[in-house]
Design an enzyme around this catalytic site. Sequence first.
Site, short mmCIF file in Angstrom:
data_model
loop_
_atom_site.label_atom_id
_atom_site.label_comp_id
_atom_site.label_asym_id
_atom_site.label_seq_id
_atom_site.Cartn_x
_atom_site.Cartn_y
_atom_site.Cartn_z
N ASN A 30 0.69 -1.11 0.01
CA ASN A 30 0.31 0.04 0.11
C ASN A 30 0.87 1.41 -0.05
OD1 ASN A 30 -2.40 -1.43 -0.02
ND2 ASN A 30 -2.31 -1.56 2.32
N CYS A 31 0.11 2.37 -0.44
CA CYS A 31 1.18 3.54 -0.38
C CYS A 31 1.55 3.99 0.80
CB CYS A 31 -0.18 4.90 -0.69
SG CYS A 31 0.40 6.51 -0.79
N PRO A 32 2.69 4.30 0.90
CA PRO A 32 3.68 4.97 -0.25
C PRO A 32 4.56 4.04 -0.51
CG PRO A 32 4.52 5.63 1.94
CD PRO A 32 3.52 4.77 2.24
N LEU A 33 4.54 2.64 -0.24
CA LEU A 33 5.55 1.65 -0.72
C LEU A 33 5.73 1.56 -2.13
CD1 LEU A 33 5.11 -0.97 2.11
CD2 LEU A 33 7.08 0.75 1.74
N ASP A 69 -2.53 -1.33 -5.28
CA ASP A 69 -2.90 -0.20 -4.48
C ASP A 69 -3.94 0.66 -5.36
OD1 ASP A 69 -3.71 1.62 -2.60
OD2 ASP A 69 -1.61 2.32 -2.59
#
Length: 75
Positions: free
Chosen positions: A13-16, A40
């Site tokens: 998920n954000c920000p990965l 995501d």
Amino acid sequence: MEFDKEVNACGLNCPLPILRTKKALADMQSGQVLKVLATDPGSARDFQLFAKQTGNELLQLNEEQGTFTFFMKRR
């Protein structure tokens, strides 16, 4: 589309997904193409903003069965 490197950020998920993309692009030469896979739902918007902010070019964005595929060209 031809690409030089691939990052699989599925399940992250954000920000990965953006962080993994940023790291991969840093190791690439100018003009090379990075393929990124992500699941995501917000990643489509995130990658468009990332391209604008960093000057890297978002060449293509596809979505198929919940998986997004991005092709980014290193500036």
